[in-house]
Design a protein around this motif. Sequence first.
Motif, PDB file in Angstrom:
ATOM      1  N   ASP A 258       0.822  -1.212   0.000  1.00  0.00           N
ATOM      2  CA  ASP A 258       0.000   0.000   0.000  1.00  0.00           C
ATOM      3  C   ASP A 258       0.858   1.265   0.000  1.00  0.00           C
ATOM      4  O   ASP A 258       1.419   1.631  -1.019  1.00  0.00           O
ATOM      5  N   ASP A 259       0.980   1.890   1.174  1.00  0.00           N
ATOM      6  CA  ASP A 259       1.703   3.154   1.260  1.00  0.00           C
ATOM      7  C   ASP A 259       2.957   3.028   2.129  1.00  0.00           C
ATOM      8  O   ASP A 259       3.366   3.975   2.786  1.00  0.00           O
ATOM      9  N   GLN A 260       3.587   1.874   2.105  1.00  0.00           N
ATOM     10  CA  GLN A 260       4.788   1.650   2.897  1.00  0.00           C
ATOM     11  C   GLN A 260       5.998   2.323   2.238  1.00  0.00           C
ATOM     12  O   GLN A 260       5.919   2.807   1.098  1.00  0.00           O
ATOM     13  N   ASN A 261       7.125   2.315   2.948  1.00  0.00           N
ATOM     14  CA  ASN A 261       8.353   2.877   2.385  1.00  0.00           C
ATOM     15  C   ASN A 261       8.792   2.141   1.122  1.00  0.00           C
ATOM     16  O   ASN A 261       9.301   2.755   0.178  1.00  0.00           O
ATOM     17  N   VAL A 262       8.627   0.835   1.135  1.00  0.00           N
ATOM     18  CA  VAL A 262       8.925  -0.002  -0.026  1.00  0.00           C
ATOM     19  C   VAL A 262       7.650  -0.735  -0.405  1.00  0.00           C
ATOM     20  O   VAL A 262       7.022  -1.382   0.444  1.00  0.00           O
ATOM     21  N   VAL A 263       7.247  -0.601  -1.678  1.00  0.00           N
ATOM     22  CA  VAL A 263       5.979  -1.181  -2.129  1.00  0.00           C
ATOM     23  C   VAL A 263       6.256  -2.236  -3.196  1.00  0.00           C
ATOM     24  O   VAL A 263       7.066  -2.024  -4.103  1.00  0.00           O
ATOM     25  N   TYR A 264       5.583  -3.384  -3.072  1.00  0.00           N
ATOM     26  CA  TYR A 264       5.704  -4.428  -4.074  1.00  0.00           C
ATOM     27  C   TYR A 264       4.325  -4.822  -4.570  1.00  0.00           C
ATOM     28  O   TYR A 264       3.333  -4.716  -3.829  1.00  0.00           O
ATOM     29  N   HIS A 265       4.227  -5.252  -5.808  1.00  0.00           N
ATOM     30  CA  HIS A 265       2.982  -5.836  -6.303  1.00  0.00           C
ATOM     31  C   HIS A 265       3.280  -6.777  -7.455  1.00  0.00           C
ATOM     32  O   HIS A 265       4.279  -6.630  -8.155  1.00  0.00           O
ATOM     33  N   MET A 266       2.417  -7.764  -7.621  1.00  0.00           N
ATOM     34  CA  MET A 266       2.582  -8.767  -8.656  1.00  0.00           C
ATOM     35  C   MET A 266       2.064  -8.239  -9.995  1.00  0.00           C
ATOM     36  O   MET A 266       1.054  -7.543 -10.056  1.00  0.00           O
ATOM     37  N   LYS A 267       2.763  -8.606 -11.063  1.00  0.00           N
ATOM     38  CA  LYS A 267       2.264  -8.367 -12.413  1.00  0.00           C
ATOM     39  C   LYS A 267       1.589  -9.635 -12.929  1.00  0.00           C
ATOM     40  O   LYS A 267       0.529  -9.593 -13.525  1.00  0.00           O
ATOM     41  N   VAL A 302      17.160  -4.239   2.370  1.00  0.00           N
ATOM     42  CA  VAL A 302      18.428  -4.206   3.094  1.00  0.00           C
ATOM     43  C   VAL A 302      19.554  -3.763   2.169  1.00  0.00           C
ATOM     44  O   VAL A 302      20.363  -2.886   2.513  1.00  0.00           O
ATOM     45  N   LEU A 303      19.631  -4.348   0.973  1.00  0.00           N
ATOM     46  CA  LEU A 303      20.707  -3.976   0.052  1.00  0.00           C
ATOM     47  C   LEU A 303      20.610  -2.516  -0.370  1.00  0.00           C
ATOM     48  O   LEU A 303      21.627  -1.830  -0.489  1.00  0.00           O
ATOM     49  N   ASN A 304      19.395  -2.054  -0.608  1.00  0.00           N
ATOM     50  CA  ASN A 304      19.218  -0.649  -0.964  1.00  0.00           C
ATOM     51  C   ASN A 304      19.677   0.255   0.174  1.00  0.00           C
ATOM     52  O   ASN A 304      20.335   1.285  -0.051  1.00  0.00           O
ATOM     53  N   ASP A 305      19.378  -0.132   1.406  1.00  0.00           N
ATOM     54  CA  ASP A 305      19.786   0.664   2.559  1.00  0.00           C
ATOM     55  C   ASP A 305      21.305   0.634   2.740  1.00  0.00           C
ATOM     56  O   ASP A 305      21.878   1.564   3.311  1.00  0.00           O
ATOM     57  N   MET A 306      21.933  -0.423   2.245  1.00  0.00           N
ATOM     58  CA  MET A 306      23.395  -0.513   2.280  1.00  0.00           C
ATOM     59  C   MET A 306      24.033   0.194   1.087  1.00  0.00           C
ATOM     60  O   MET A 306      25.237   0.063   0.852  1.00  0.00           O
ATOM     61  N   GLN A 307      23.196   0.920   0.321  1.00  0.00           N
ATOM     62  CA  GLN A 307      23.652   1.761  -0.795  1.00  0.00           C
ATOM     63  C   GLN A 307      24.132   0.961  -2.003  1.00  0.00           C
ATOM     64  O   GLN A 307      25.046   1.361  -2.714  1.00  0.00           O
ATOM     65  N   HIS A 308      23.474  -0.173  -2.278  1.00  0.00           N
ATOM     66  CA  HIS A 308      23.839  -0.966  -3.442  1.00  0.00           C
ATOM     67  C   HIS A 308      22.882  -0.731  -4.606  1.00  0.00           C
ATOM     68  O   HIS A 308      21.683  -0.542  -4.407  1.00  0.00           O
ATOM     69  N   ASP A 309      23.431  -0.761  -5.801  1.00  0.00           N
ATOM     70  CA  ASP A 309      22.642  -0.640  -7.028  1.00  0.00           C
ATOM     71  C   ASP A 309      21.833  -1.924  -7.225  1.00  0.00           C
ATOM     72  O   ASP A 309      22.386  -3.027  -7.189  1.00  0.00           O
ATOM     73  N   LEU A 310      20.543  -1.774  -7.467  1.00  0.00           N
ATOM     74  CA  LEU A 310      19.675  -2.943  -7.610  1.00  0.00           C
ATOM     75  C   LEU A 310      19.261  -3.198  -9.047  1.00  0.00           C
ATOM     76  O   LEU A 310      18.404  -4.047  -9.301  1.00  0.00           O
TER      77      LEU A 310
END
Length: 483
Positions: A258-267, A302-310
Amino acid sequence: MKWKKLIRNISELNNPFFPDKKEIKGITDNSREVGEGYVFVAVEGFSVDGHDYIKEAVEKGAAVVIGQQSINKINRPYIKVENSRKILGQLAASFYGYPSKNKVVIGVTGTNRKTTTGLFLRHLLKRKGYSVSFFGTVFNEINGEETKSQTTTPSSLMIQKSLAESDDQVAVIEVSSQGLSQYRMEGMSFDYALFTNLQHDHLDYHQSMEDYFQAKKELFSLLKVSGTAVVNEVDEWGRRLSKLLREEDKRVITVGEDDQNVVYHMKNNGHGVCVMENNTYEIELPLPGKYNLANLALGLTVLNDMQHDLSGISNIMRGIGPLPGRFETYDLSNKVYGIVDYAHTTEALQALFTTIRESHGDYRIIHIFGFRGQRDSTKRDKMVDISRSYCDETILTLDDLNGVSVDIMKAEYEKQQQRYSEATIKVILDRTRAIEKTVNTASQKTLIVVSGKGHENYQQAFELSSTSDKETFELLSIKTANI
């Protein structure tokens, strides 16, 4: 290590009558491991009481004995404490130099999906160049060497010793509610604590959902000052946890639909989208289902918070390979497939079969599973209800008996047959024969789903020589498959 140094952060053990310079050579709660100069910690276990082995520990050279019972005079210093399990963890952390302070330590807790989330994280971190220790349900890994794990969460002694011996940069740890309530994480400090979900399970141990929740919440009290909680707000428990942690001034990153910091949804069933910090990542999932997208989203956070390119995340995840006991698939014959999955709660079964029905709605589904003896029996009716809602046929078979007789379990299954038509619920007690018979009689476009044990070996012997659901399918299958 000198006694004074060992207990410098453990106020409960300060005793003016103890010689500060006493040399301590080891810590153990197992009398068989005691050597000269050891501290023996007597722990009240579920089947064995360590206090009964104090005499043996003294005879083997224990320098100090610690317990929580009043003990008659022994020829060694004895300290009575309020909780010897807790003290054991504190002593282990001190003896091994608080090794979690020198690594990036990531804990994953929740009813379901700890293993999958942890293994996703392990894979992601390795692909980003980190060396990773892993402690979990399926295996432990230290300095690149894997060993079979005995419990989801290691003992306090094992985790501290292992981290001290590890040269790895990061440690990923599955943290169970039992492990937390038994102080196995005492003395640990975490950089990230992840919450997957909370669902009806383990109420034979925790007595209530509130007790269960509070046990899980303990992980977040072990965060370092700069540590971060990553919470999947998939349910009311996740939303409540986020709120409570923020009230405690913890840093929280929320994940959800919904309106969380990180949002996911299925295609669709095999593809999803994850949005974080205004970046959108298209993801080809290594395992099907929205719940696996949620697992991956926690790891990516976690990886994004560790400053990694996704970018290119689908390519990174494509190389992970099958996860033991997690939607492992076998090609049995022309359009007949077997699936082994660890799902053992009502919610996990519903998520599993929802995913299967969305992707293979034109297939016949046969479900093989059983009840575990001496475990939470309040979820059994609902598990059968879910099986009957999604599957064309349900076969009840033996899981771990844990001391319950076959006749008692058979009677439980017959009660389930009485709730439904015997035509839709069958009982085949031998687990290997249940799988074999179903494979041999299945026609085209059939999925045979065996749930509950996943990667685990059988605890009792069955008629076929196989020792796990995976081995049973391998005896009968052509090859592993992707469906």
